[in-house]
Structures are given as C-alpha cells and as structure tokens.
Design an enzyme around this catalytic site. Structure first.
Site, PDB file in Angstrom:
ATOM      1  N   ASP A 298       1.157  -0.931   0.305  1.00  0.00           N
ATOM      2  CA  ASP A 298      -0.089  -0.076   0.172  1.00  0.00           C
ATOM      3  C   ASP A 298       1.241   1.103  -0.094  1.00  0.00           C
ATOM      4  O   ASP A 298       0.642   2.835   0.109  1.00  0.00           O
ATOM      5  CB  ASP A 298      -0.793   0.240   1.119  1.00  0.00           C
ATOM      6  CG  ASP A 298      -0.744  -0.245   2.522  1.00  0.00           C
ATOM      7  OD1 ASP A 298       0.396  -0.183   2.676  1.00  0.00           O
ATOM      8  OD2 ASP A 298      -1.018  -0.659   3.207  1.00  0.00           O
ATOM      9  N   SER A 299       2.614   1.334   0.074  1.00  0.00           N
ATOM     10  CA  SER A 299       3.138   2.464   0.103  1.00  0.00           C
ATOM     11  C   SER A 299       2.735   2.360  -1.782  1.00  0.00           C
ATOM     12  O   SER A 299       3.239   4.193  -2.503  1.00  0.00           O
ATOM     13  CB  SER A 299       4.466   2.116  -0.266  1.00  0.00           C
ATOM     14  OG  SER A 299       4.729   0.619  -1.197  1.00  0.00           O
TER      15      SER A 299
ATOM     16  N   GLU B 124       9.765  -3.596  10.370  1.00  0.00           N
ATOM     17  CA  GLU B 124      10.201  -2.390  10.072  1.00  0.00           C
ATOM     18  C   GLU B 124      10.333  -1.830  11.982  1.00  0.00           C
ATOM     19  O   GLU B 124       9.102  -1.331  12.219  1.00  0.00           O
ATOM     20  CB  GLU B 124       9.104  -1.499   9.284  1.00  0.00           C
ATOM     21  CG  GLU B 124       8.622  -0.626   8.695  1.00  0.00           C
ATOM     22  CD  GLU B 124       8.077  -0.378   7.572  1.00  0.00           C
ATOM     23  OE1 GLU B 124       8.265   1.502   7.548  1.00  0.00           O
ATOM     24  OE2 GLU B 124       7.169  -0.638   7.271  1.00  0.00           O
TER      25      GLU B 124
END
Length: 264
Positions: A45-46, A181
């Site tokens: 979805d980046s 992350e």
C-alpha cells in the site's frame, strides 16, 4: 523457472541463506525484477505514496491493490507475490476474508496485514480458509496517526517484549511470514531467532532472514525524505538491472543493510 513458494523461504531460513525482496507495482518492473533474480515481491500500500502521490498509505483501496497485483503477476508469473490489505480492509475477520479473496483472484499468493495480537482471530480464519498470511509489526504505516509519525518502534524492554509476544501470537495463529519494520537490531534478532517462520526486515538491521525495500528507495526516487534504512543502489551502478543485482548480492552477503542503515 520453478515458482518461488513460502516453502522456498522456509528453506532459506533453515539454511541461514538471506533473501532479498522488493515492492513492485507494474508489469515492466516486475518482469525486470524477475529476470534479474528477485523472486519475492510485495504489492504494497506504499503505492499510495510512491505511485499515487498521497502523503500516507491510508487512501489506498482494495481495488487499487488488486489492479496493481494483476499487473505485477503478468510481469512475474513465477514469483511469490504478497499483497497488502490496505487501511480498514480487515477490521473484521469476515471483511478480511472477502478482501483477501479479491487480491488473490488478482494474482496474489499471500496477503499482508499490519497489527499484533488483536489480529489473531483474523489470521486464524484466513489460514483455515487457505489464505496464507504475512504479519507486519513494528512501524506499521497504517497506524501513522497513532504513532504521531514514522518512528522507530520497540525501544525499551516493555515495548520490545510486547512486539515479541505479538510475533509469537501471529505465528501461533498461522501466519507464515512476518515483516518487521523500523525496530532496533537487537529486538529484530530476538524475534527472528524466536520464530520458526521467516522474518523479513526493513529498517531492522541485517539479522532478519530476508530484506525488503520499496523499489523507489532502492533507486533513489524518494521525492524528499530519505529513510535511514534506504540505500540508492542505482547511484552506485548507473543501471537499473545492475542495481537490482547489487541489491540481491549485498542482502545475501549481509553487507546491506549496514550499521548506517540500522537502529538501536
């Protein structure tokens, strides 16, 4: 070429062989990545930021993900293809299943969802219905408004223990991969060693089983802020294909990410 599977990555973990992965959003780059040996890709979805120009991932829809997933699948028919379920696309297990079906019909092999132990029921339901799940812990960009920005997560004993607990809960519920992350290297090592499933890091040091980069970061197309963990492989090679090969080689050898790309 034989298809890359979740079992392929499990074997990498068992053999302590690091692997490289990357985000992809279209046919042409997916084809190039596959030709150069990048066989695990994420339709992230980046794309809300890198492709659509939004200031976060929140506006991305399931339809957006499905569209780009289909394009990537056509370019890389044998890759292991992960697809994000975007913001508010998995608020209930039933909704998650319906939206997972949409992106898997488009060509995904696996869906990625952000969050900890609260997702256990959802992960279990998806797994029982033949939808493989990749978890995502640490800095989860869909939660940017809760975090107050894009910040390192899991610092301190309590926060670190919570992330480890979440990781174990997701694995127990059936998750077959985990993305970590922006967490301290020391915590990433603890979690990677505690889990039987492969762990893919981004901003988590070189201690995870695999690495992922947003393709735009790997090629220096950042449009402003450059994340600490990013490296512009194109600047060093001057050629996209050579940049991809160098990225793979540096991940497999443990050169990238280096200390300068890591958090403590």
């Amino acid at each position: 070429m034989k298809p890359t599977t979740i079992a392929s990555l499990q074997k990498c973990k068992q053999n302590k062989k690091r692997f490289a992965t990357i985000t992809a959003y279209d046919y042409s780059f997916a084809k190039l990545f596959a030709e150069e040996g990048l066989n695990v890709m994420l339709v992230g979805d980046s794309l809300g930021m890198t492709v659509q120009g939004h200031d976060s991932t929140l506006p991305v829809t399931v339809q957006d993900i499905a569209y780009h997933t289909a394009a990537v699948r056509r370019g890389a028919p044998n890759c292991l293809l992960l697809a994000d379920l975007p913001f508010m696309a998995y608020s209930t297990p039933e909704q998650a299943f319906e939206n997972a079906a949409t992106v898997m019909r488009a060509g995904a092999n696996m869906v990625k969802i952000e969050g900890g132990a609260w997702l256990v029921e959802t992960v279990r339901m998806l797994t029982e219905r033949a939808v493989p799940v990749c978890g995502h812990l640490g800095l989860t960009p869909q939660s940017v408004n809760i975090f107050g920005g894009y910040k390192v997560q899991g610092r301190g004993d309590e926060a670190g223990d919570q992330l480890l607990s979440d990781a174990l809960a997701l694995e127990a519920a059936g998750a077959q991969l985990l993305v970590l992350e922006c967490v301290p290297v020391e915590l990433a090592k603890r979690i990677t060693e505690a889990l039987a499933i492969p762990v893919i890091g981004i901003g988590a040091g070189n201690v995870t089983d695999g690495q992922i980069l947003v393709m735009h970061d790997a090629f220096g197309i950042t449009g402003g802020h450059i994340p600490k963990f990013a490296k512009n492989f194109l600047a060093e090679t001057g050629d996209i294909r050579a940049a991809v090969r160098q990225y793979i080689a540096e991940v497999e050898s443990g050169v990238y990410p280096g200390e300068e790309h890591s958090f403590h």
